[in-house]
Design a protein around this motif. Structure first.
Motif: not given
Length: 529
Positions: A417-427, A429-437
């Motif tokens: 959770t702490r790592r996600v909160q440090r880079r919320p925008a990057l996470v 975008i990456l999550s959206a790309l994985i879901l689209l794939a």
């Protein structure tokens, strides 16, 4: 109220277990036919979803909408043979001698002479394949005066055609010889559904157990939610049997309800068991009038109980669990049930049946979580808060403890959770790309336009339906048909539509029932539009 109910079953666990054993036993006995002699799967129906529409009105015209008699047809399909072969010419007369009587008729197309112009008569032309190497023998069992069909006669017809099929297969090993009917197709799909249900549970339950072993670290705590799930699923199957006497229940509904029941029950069981372990540890660790970090049990003030002993602390923990996690379960279940109510306003019976089943299994899952689970918690007691056998394994035990329901303050998920909160925008975008794939296969999704498209390849009737559609298009149920009141209208409409894109051919307009039908052959991908 939830706390009082849970405390009752927690203090008297055997009452809850016996009551649920009776409920589950009655549901199983009902579903397998021990009560009425008819099983749940025998009462299931199968077919394309129906609703009041232009297509349903066309079906009424083509069938004549005659309620005075009922007919059931069974067809012997033979393809890939020389129709002039003596063995083939003798099939029809043999079936007539064996089956024909007042209520059973045999249509032998080969016995119908050619017309004056040398062509086959329109009445039997659809029973011959387009390549001239196949024929359909149709046997009809009829009843009049509103009487039901004699099932023994229908079975006798199927048995006779099956014997003939086996004989022809031996004489013509390279030919396609199949027996088919709507009844046989439904029975095949129901059998597949029943096997899928058994296979699905055989796969899903062990996976769920493995996940809960990681969460709880022991078999006892992990098994309680599974017991609740099994009770909810079997109870819902018994309820579906009762509802099948009021509405038509499609074969696919059973699989949908099983999945819903398994998911909800395990989810609710996880909430209840996890919260109980927290509350029980807190109740044993603090003085009677204190709380542990605001989450424990103030026994005298809240429940009238003094956790001065293991039994009173356990009962207090069960009560507090029901008042917190049980409240969540209740509201979650009510929300899901209310959402499912919307399915009841749809006209297709399969959608309404799913709605009825979803509401039923939700109610049973809630009841299981609020009564059966507390009884199991009261029976298990101290063993639920002891370290599980898996937590004592070298290396693996520590990992399980970090993933468990009562993990240390610094664990895998807190660090994630702490790592996600440090880079919320990057996470994001990456999550959206994985879901689209993961969703990309939808771009190539091919939806079934007819019931025959949706028949699994493992169904015994698949070969019959496929050969009928490919080789006997005039006899099969077409993807598109023009239905009119008069022959002139049918011919004119067919002429108008023949040049449309996607139309690959238009058959002759023939009389059917109370109207006229013209089969339109279309490209299955874009021709329907």
């Amino acid at each position: 109220m939830l706390g009082r109910v849970a405390a009752f079953f927690g203090k008297r666990p055997w009452v809850g277990l016996v009551a649920w054993a009776l409920v589950v036993g009655a549901a199983i006995a009902t579903a397998v036919g021990a009560v009425t002699g008819e099983t749940l799967f025998e009462r299931l129906v199968s077919g394309a979803p129906t609703a009041t529409s232009e297509s349903s009105r066309a079906d009424d015209i083509l069938t004549g909408n005659d309620d005075r008699s009922s007919t059931e047809s069974t067809t012997l399909l033979v393809h890939g043979v020389d129709l002039d072969a003596p063995d083939i010419l003798g099939v029809g007369p043999h079936l007539v001698d064996q089956l024909a009587d007042g209520s059973v008729s045999v249509l032998d197309p080969l016995a119908v002479p050619l017309g004056p112009d040398g062509f086959r008569l329109p009445a039997v032309a659809p029973l011959f394949s387009e390549d001239g190497r196949g024929v359909l023998y149709v046997v009809r069992v009829s009843s009049t005066g509103g009487e039901e069909l004699d099932p023994q006669k229908v079975n006798a017809v199927v048995e006779a055609l099956t014997r003939t099929r086996d004989s022809l297969r031996a004489d013509f090993p390279d030919a396609t010889v199949e027996v088919g009917s709507t009844r046989l197709l439904v029975e095949s799909i129901v059998a597949i559904s029943e096997r899928d249900l058994q296979r699905g549970e055989a796969v899903a339950l062990p996976i769920a157990l493995a996940v809960m072993l990681v969460v709880f670290g022991g078999f006892l705590a992990a098994g309680i939610p599974l017991i609740g799930a099994i009770a909810a699923i079997t109870g819902s199957l018994g309820a579906l049997f009762a509802f099948s006497h009021l509405i038509d229940i499609d074969t696919s509904v059973v699989n949908v309800i099983t999945a819903i029941g398994l998911g909800l029950s395990i989810d609710y069981g996880l909430l209840m068991v996890s919260r109980f372990r927290e509350e029980y540890k807190a109740a044993l660790a603090v003085p009677p009038a204190e709380t542990a970090d605001g989450a424990g049990v103030a026994a005298e003030a809240r429940n009238g109980l003094r956790p001065s002993s293991s039994s009173s602390a356990r009962l207090a923990a069960i009560t507090r669990t029901a008042n917190t996690a049980g409240r969540t379960v209740l509201f979650s279940g009510i929300t899901f049930a209310v959402a499912s109510l919307g399915l009841l306003v749809f006209e297709p019976r399969i959608v309404r049946a799913i709605g009825v089943g979803a509401i039923t299994v939700t109610v049973i899952a809630i009841a299981s979580a609020l009564t059966l689970i507390p009884a199991l918690l009261g029976l298990a007691g101290d063993r639920l808060i002891r370290p599980g056998a898996l937590t004592r394994l070298p290396l693996l035990g520590r990992r399980i403890a970090n993933f468990g329901d009562i993990a240390p303050k610094e664990g895998v998920f807190s660090r994630l959770t702490r790592r996600v909160q440090r880079r919320p925008a990057l996470v994001t975008i990456l999550s959206a790309l994985i879901l689209l794939a993961m969703a990309s296969p939808v771009l190539f999704l091919s939806l079934a336009n007819t019931a025959s498209d949706a028949i699994p390849a493992s169904v015994e009737q698949k070969v019959f339906v496929t050969t009928l559609n490919d080789e006997f298009p005039d006899a099969a149920n077409p993807r598109v048909a023009l239905v009119t009141d008069t022959e002139a209208d049918g011919v004119q409409w067919a002429s108008d539509i023949e040049s449309n894109p996607g139309v690959t051919g238009v058959r002759a307009t023939v009389e059917r029932g109370d109207g006229w039908r013209t089969i339109v052959q279309v490209n299955p991908r874009d021709g329907l539009d």
